[in-house]
Design a protein around this motif. Sequence first.
Motif, PDB file in Angstrom:
ATOM      1  N   GLY A 101       0.806  -1.214   0.000  1.00 51.12           N
ATOM      2  CA  GLY A 101       0.000   0.000   0.000  1.00 51.12           C
ATOM      3  C   GLY A 101       0.841   1.267   0.000  1.00 51.12           C
ATOM      4  O   GLY A 101       0.322   2.367   0.229  1.00 51.12           O
ATOM      5  N   SER A 102       2.142   1.120  -0.266  1.00 50.00           N
ATOM      6  CA  SER A 102       3.038   2.274  -0.222  1.00 50.00           C
ATOM      7  C   SER A 102       2.733   3.298  -1.305  1.00 50.00           C
ATOM      8  O   SER A 102       3.137   4.461  -1.194  1.00 50.00           O
ATOM      9  CB  SER A 102       4.497   1.812  -0.342  1.00 50.00           C
ATOM     10  N   TRP A 103       1.998   2.883  -2.347  1.00 47.26           N
ATOM     11  CA  TRP A 103       1.655   3.813  -3.418  1.00 47.26           C
ATOM     12  C   TRP A 103       0.823   4.989  -2.905  1.00 47.26           C
ATOM     13  O   TRP A 103       0.787   6.059  -3.514  1.00 47.26           O
ATOM     14  CB  TRP A 103       0.882   3.081  -4.514  1.00 47.26           C
ATOM     15  N   GLN A 104       0.149   4.807  -1.768  1.00 43.68           N
ATOM     16  CA  GLN A 104      -0.695   5.864  -1.211  1.00 43.68           C
ATOM     17  C   GLN A 104       0.114   7.058  -0.699  1.00 43.68           C
ATOM     18  O   GLN A 104      -0.447   8.117  -0.425  1.00 43.68           O
ATOM     19  CB  GLN A 104      -1.546   5.305  -0.069  1.00 43.68           C
ATOM     20  N   HIS A 105       1.435   6.899  -0.570  1.00 45.65           N
ATOM     21  CA  HIS A 105       2.284   7.964  -0.051  1.00 45.65           C
ATOM     22  C   HIS A 105       2.931   8.776  -1.173  1.00 45.65           C
ATOM     23  O   HIS A 105       3.791   9.617  -0.900  1.00 45.65           O
ATOM     24  CB  HIS A 105       3.367   7.370   0.853  1.00 45.65           C
ATOM     25  N   ILE A 106       2.511   8.526  -2.413  1.00 43.70           N
ATOM     26  CA  ILE A 106       3.056   9.246  -3.558  1.00 43.70           C
ATOM     27  C   ILE A 106       2.072  10.329  -3.999  1.00 43.70           C
ATOM     28  O   ILE A 106       0.861  10.118  -4.019  1.00 43.70           O
ATOM     29  CB  ILE A 106       3.346   8.275  -4.730  1.00 43.70           C
ATOM     30  N   THR A 107       2.597  11.472  -4.373  1.00 40.95           N
ATOM     31  CA  THR A 107       1.749  12.573  -4.844  1.00 40.95           C
ATOM     32  C   THR A 107       1.331  12.338  -6.288  1.00 40.95           C
ATOM     33  O   THR A 107       2.163  12.020  -7.144  1.00 40.95           O
ATOM     34  CB  THR A 107       2.495  13.913  -4.739  1.00 40.95           C
ATOM     35  N   ASP A 108       0.055  12.487  -6.541  1.00 38.56           N
ATOM     36  CA  ASP A 108      -0.472  12.359  -7.890  1.00 38.56           C
ATOM     37  C   ASP A 108      -0.179  13.662  -8.639  1.00 38.56           C
ATOM     38  O   ASP A 108      -0.684  14.720  -8.262  1.00 38.56           O
ATOM     39  CB  ASP A 108      -1.986  12.110  -7.827  1.00 38.56           C
ATOM     40  N   PRO A 109       0.635  13.606  -9.703  1.00 36.96           N
ATOM     41  CA  PRO A 109       0.989  14.826 -10.435  1.00 36.96           C
ATOM     42  C   PRO A 109      -0.224  15.580 -10.980  1.00 36.96           C
ATOM     43  O   PRO A 109      -0.188  16.799 -11.140  1.00 36.96           O
ATOM     44  CB  PRO A 109       1.871  14.312 -11.576  1.00 36.96           C
ATOM     45  N   SER A 110      -1.302  14.852 -11.262  1.00 35.41           N
ATOM     46  CA  SER A 110      -2.479  15.500 -11.853  1.00 35.41           C
ATOM     47  C   SER A 110      -3.288  16.292 -10.841  1.00 35.41           C
ATOM     48  O   SER A 110      -4.068  17.171 -11.214  1.00 35.41           O
ATOM     49  CB  SER A 110      -3.380  14.453 -12.519  1.00 35.41           C
ATOM     50  N   THR A 111      -3.106  16.008  -9.533  1.00 39.66           N
ATOM     51  CA  THR A 111      -3.888  16.703  -8.506  1.00 39.66           C
ATOM     52  C   THR A 111      -3.022  17.411  -7.477  1.00 39.66           C
ATOM     53  O   THR A 111      -3.486  18.303  -6.772  1.00 39.66           O
ATOM     54  CB  THR A 111      -4.788  15.706  -7.754  1.00 39.66           C
ATOM     55  N   GLY A 112      -1.733  17.013  -7.387  1.00 34.02           N
ATOM     56  CA  GLY A 112      -0.869  17.589  -6.364  1.00 34.02           C
ATOM     57  C   GLY A 112      -1.156  17.056  -4.977  1.00 34.02           C
ATOM     58  O   GLY A 112      -0.631  17.562  -3.979  1.00 34.02           O
ATOM     59  N   LYS A 113      -1.977  16.019  -4.888  1.00 34.41           N
ATOM     60  CA  LYS A 113      -2.343  15.407  -3.610  1.00 34.41           C
ATOM     61  C   LYS A 113      -1.937  13.935  -3.624  1.00 34.41           C
ATOM     62  O   LYS A 113      -1.645  13.376  -4.679  1.00 34.41           O
ATOM     63  CB  LYS A 113      -3.850  15.535  -3.374  1.00 34.41           C
ATOM     64  N   PRO A 114      -1.931  13.294  -2.437  1.00 33.42           N
ATOM     65  CA  PRO A 114      -1.600  11.862  -2.408  1.00 33.42           C
ATOM     66  C   PRO A 114      -2.526  11.063  -3.325  1.00 33.42           C
ATOM     67  O   PRO A 114      -3.711  11.382  -3.453  1.00 33.42           O
ATOM     68  CB  PRO A 114      -1.813  11.482  -0.940  1.00 33.42           C
ATOM     69  N   CYS A 115      -1.985  10.049  -3.965  1.00 32.31           N
ATOM     70  CA  CYS A 115      -2.788   9.218  -4.867  1.00 32.31           C
ATOM     71  C   CYS A 115      -3.982   8.640  -4.118  1.00 32.31           C
ATOM     72  O   CYS A 115      -3.822   8.036  -3.050  1.00 32.31           O
ATOM     73  CB  CYS A 115      -1.938   8.085  -5.442  1.00 32.31           C
ATOM     74  N   ARG A 116      -5.161   8.795  -4.681  1.00 36.18           N
ATOM     75  CA  ARG A 116      -6.374   8.319  -4.037  1.00 36.18           C
ATOM     76  C   ARG A 116      -6.747   6.907  -4.471  1.00 36.18           C
ATOM     77  O   ARG A 116      -7.655   6.311  -3.910  1.00 36.18           O
ATOM     78  CB  ARG A 116      -7.529   9.264  -4.357  1.00 36.18           C
ATOM     79  N   SER A 117      -6.082   6.387  -5.490  1.00 41.63           N
ATOM     80  CA  SER A 117      -6.426   5.055  -5.967  1.00 41.63           C
ATOM     81  C   SER A 117      -5.210   4.389  -6.583  1.00 41.63           C
ATOM     82  O   SER A 117      -4.233   5.056  -6.971  1.00 41.63           O
ATOM     83  CB  SER A 117      -7.560   5.115  -6.999  1.00 41.63           C
ATOM     84  N   TRP A 118      -5.277   3.082  -6.659  1.00 45.45           N
ATOM     85  CA  TRP A 118      -4.221   2.293  -7.298  1.00 45.45           C
ATOM     86  C   TRP A 118      -4.081   2.698  -8.752  1.00 45.45           C
ATOM     87  O   TRP A 118      -2.972   2.833  -9.267  1.00 45.45           O
ATOM     88  CB  TRP A 118      -4.566   0.819  -7.173  1.00 45.45           C
ATOM     89  N   ALA A 119      -5.196   2.925  -9.425  1.00 44.77           N
ATOM     90  CA  ALA A 119      -5.163   3.318 -10.832  1.00 44.77           C
ATOM     91  C   ALA A 119      -4.449   4.657 -11.006  1.00 44.77           C
ATOM     92  O   ALA A 119      -3.715   4.861 -11.972  1.00 44.77           O
ATOM     93  CB  ALA A 119      -6.583   3.401 -11.387  1.00 44.77           C
ATOM     94  N   ALA A 120      -4.664   5.587 -10.072  1.00 42.91           N
ATOM     95  CA  ALA A 120      -4.010   6.891 -10.147  1.00 42.91           C
ATOM     96  C   ALA A 120      -2.498   6.738 -10.018  1.00 42.91           C
ATOM     97  O   ALA A 120      -1.724   7.403 -10.723  1.00 42.91           O
ATOM     98  CB  ALA A 120      -4.543   7.813  -9.053  1.00 42.91           C
TER      99      ALA A 120
END
Length: 230
Positions: free
Chosen positions: A67-86
């Motif tokens: 579940g470590s992917w949840q600690h990465i910032t989503d470039p499209s939103t500037g916020k932590p990734c909200r989903s595995w697909a993101a």
Amino acid sequence: MEEGLPAPIHRALLEELPLDAEPGVVITACEKRLHAAQILRNAMESRALAAYFHYAGPAVRLAHSTGSWQHITDPSTGKPCRSWAAWLRAAKVSRQHAFRMIKEEPLLDALKGLNVGNLGVRQIDVLSPVLTAHGKEKVRLVWETAAQSGDTGAANLEKIRDQLGLTPGSAAVDEELPEKPSTLPVLRFQASPGTFDAGKVREAARAQPEVALLVARTIISELEGDGAEA
């Protein structure tokens, strides 16, 4: 680049093209060269994909299981990734490839001790439905039968799988596989607050990845309220 290709294909790649010849001879030589070049291209693409899965697969599975992917910032939103697909989009990994990489681990566990090595993409596609619908023993049966015939390639695995009545969506009933719809750890923690065991959830997810994925999607969709996919 021509290493491992059939001798006729290798020769066709190296033969000089006729510059001064009848049109029929010229076009025959051109088509022969084009066919050989396509065979070479297919072989190179297959090797490149195999190398990609070999190196990227362990990283994708680790990111997914921890579940470590949840600690990465989503470039499209500037916020932590909200989903595995993101996260997959941010990491530039196709969802199709990621799904196959995640499915490989439980297959290797089912085939433990059989000296399988790395599974190819097509082998995963053939065997994964067997694991989901019929369990580890049937996966081992398909593989061992193929090994006894001297060919564990995807095409032969698929042929043997179908001969054994394990085709995806087939009406064959596996009476030896007990039904455990409500006892999987991945579901049990919902009914027993305070007894959550991450290790057991991961074990269940590896055993039945499709069921676990469906449960995860439903939970995240409910929590986020926006239909996001896990």
